[in-house]
Design a protein around this motif. Sequence first.
Motif, PDB file in Angstrom:
ATOM      1  N   ARG A  87       5.086  -8.015   7.489  1.00  0.00           N
ATOM      2  CA  ARG A  87       3.920  -8.579   6.795  1.00  0.00           C
ATOM      3  C   ARG A  87       2.645  -7.820   7.143  1.00  0.00           C
ATOM      4  O   ARG A  87       1.762  -7.659   6.310  1.00  0.00           O
ATOM      5  CB  ARG A  87       3.764 -10.055   7.145  1.00  0.00           C
ATOM      6  CG  ARG A  87       4.903 -10.893   6.631  1.00  0.00           C
ATOM      7  CD  ARG A  87       4.793 -12.318   7.091  1.00  0.00           C
ATOM      8  NE  ARG A  87       6.030 -13.015   6.789  1.00  0.00           N
ATOM      9  CZ  ARG A  87       6.398 -14.123   7.352  1.00  0.00           C
ATOM     10  NH1 ARG A  87       5.622 -14.702   8.246  1.00  0.00           N
ATOM     11  NH2 ARG A  87       7.541 -14.697   7.033  1.00  0.00           N
ATOM     12  N   LEU A  88       2.565  -7.325   8.377  1.00  0.00           N
ATOM     13  CA  LEU A  88       1.398  -6.536   8.783  1.00  0.00           C
ATOM     14  C   LEU A  88       1.326  -5.232   8.001  1.00  0.00           C
ATOM     15  O   LEU A  88       0.256  -4.806   7.572  1.00  0.00           O
ATOM     16  CB  LEU A  88       1.449  -6.241  10.280  1.00  0.00           C
ATOM     17  CG  LEU A  88       1.306  -7.449  11.202  1.00  0.00           C
ATOM     18  CD1 LEU A  88       1.524  -7.022  12.651  1.00  0.00           C
ATOM     19  CD2 LEU A  88      -0.043  -8.103  11.018  1.00  0.00           C
ATOM     20  N   VAL A  89       2.470  -4.600   7.812  1.00  0.00           N
ATOM     21  CA  VAL A  89       2.526  -3.354   7.049  1.00  0.00           C
ATOM     22  C   VAL A  89       2.119  -3.611   5.607  1.00  0.00           C
ATOM     23  O   VAL A  89       1.333  -2.849   5.028  1.00  0.00           O
ATOM     24  CB  VAL A  89       3.934  -2.733   7.124  1.00  0.00           C
ATOM     25  CG1 VAL A  89       4.053  -1.519   6.237  1.00  0.00           C
ATOM     26  CG2 VAL A  89       4.289  -2.395   8.563  1.00  0.00           C
ATOM     27  N   PHE A  90       2.646  -4.674   5.023  1.00  0.00           N
ATOM     28  CA  PHE A  90       2.324  -4.989   3.633  1.00  0.00           C
ATOM     29  C   PHE A  90       0.843  -5.349   3.485  1.00  0.00           C
ATOM     30  O   PHE A  90       0.206  -4.982   2.498  1.00  0.00           O
ATOM     31  CB  PHE A  90       3.196  -6.125   3.107  1.00  0.00           C
ATOM     32  CG  PHE A  90       4.672  -5.836   3.184  1.00  0.00           C
ATOM     33  CD1 PHE A  90       5.173  -4.543   3.126  1.00  0.00           C
ATOM     34  CD2 PHE A  90       5.589  -6.865   3.322  1.00  0.00           C
ATOM     35  CE1 PHE A  90       6.526  -4.275   3.189  1.00  0.00           C
ATOM     36  CE2 PHE A  90       6.944  -6.618   3.384  1.00  0.00           C
ATOM     37  CZ  PHE A  90       7.409  -5.314   3.317  1.00  0.00           C
ATOM     38  N   ALA A  91       0.289  -6.058   4.476  1.00  0.00           N
ATOM     39  CA  ALA A  91      -1.130  -6.407   4.434  1.00  0.00           C
ATOM     40  C   ALA A  91      -1.984  -5.135   4.518  1.00  0.00           C
ATOM     41  O   ALA A  91      -2.985  -5.012   3.801  1.00  0.00           O
ATOM     42  CB  ALA A  91      -1.479  -7.359   5.570  1.00  0.00           C
ATOM     43  N   ALA A  92      -1.586  -4.205   5.367  1.00  0.00           N
ATOM     44  CA  ALA A  92      -2.327  -2.930   5.472  1.00  0.00           C
ATOM     45  C   ALA A  92      -2.270  -2.179   4.145  1.00  0.00           C
ATOM     46  O   ALA A  92      -3.273  -1.588   3.723  1.00  0.00           O
ATOM     47  CB  ALA A  92      -1.747  -2.087   6.602  1.00  0.00           C
ATOM     48  N   ASP A  93      -1.109  -2.197   3.499  1.00  0.00           N
ATOM     49  CA  ASP A  93      -0.994  -1.547   2.188  1.00  0.00           C
ATOM     50  C   ASP A  93      -1.977  -2.154   1.191  1.00  0.00           C
ATOM     51  O   ASP A  93      -2.612  -1.444   0.418  1.00  0.00           O
ATOM     52  CB  ASP A  93       0.427  -1.670   1.638  1.00  0.00           C
ATOM     53  CG  ASP A  93       1.407  -0.724   2.298  1.00  0.00           C
ATOM     54  OD1 ASP A  93       0.971   0.182   3.045  1.00  0.00           O
ATOM     55  OD2 ASP A  93       2.619  -0.883   2.062  1.00  0.00           O
ATOM     56  N   LEU A  94      -2.113  -3.490   1.223  1.00  0.00           N
ATOM     57  CA  LEU A  94      -3.052  -4.167   0.313  1.00  0.00           C
ATOM     58  C   LEU A  94      -4.498  -3.784   0.625  1.00  0.00           C
ATOM     59  O   LEU A  94      -5.276  -3.479  -0.271  1.00  0.00           O
ATOM     60  CB  LEU A  94      -2.892  -5.676   0.407  1.00  0.00           C
ATOM     61  CG  LEU A  94      -1.713  -6.287  -0.334  1.00  0.00           C
ATOM     62  CD1 LEU A  94      -1.612  -7.769  -0.025  1.00  0.00           C
ATOM     63  CD2 LEU A  94      -1.842  -6.059  -1.817  1.00  0.00           C
TER      64      LEU A  94
END
Length: 125
Positions: free
Chosen positions: A103-110
């Motif tokens: 989820r942290l990776v996906f949040a950074a992508d956003l």
Amino acid sequence: MSVPAPIARARYASVTTYRRDGRPVPTPVGVVADAGELFVLTERTSGKVKRIRYNATVTVTPCDMSGRVAADAPMVRGQARLLDREGTARVRRLMSRRFPISRLVFAADLLLRRRDRRIGIAISL
């Protein structure tokens, strides 16, 4: 055919794709099984995506995070397909449940406006 239990239970699998000349390229990836298929999320520009576009045949074997395969691990041949935006969003949700740290990776992508950086891969075994 559904996903064999040892692969469905595995958090990681070695997914082998094939180069144009037929040489195998094994890559350890996080996987999640759902609805009789195995799903992977990877960078859109990765080598495995390029190889799947050319040859959709893959081999899947459960492994550890480093790609080490147990001597008695099952190996299954399958067909991979690259998913569209909706399919990739589904894989992202599945991965978020299975690997909460993702989820942290996906949040950074956003935050960095790189939402389309990753692509989902569905593997029918």
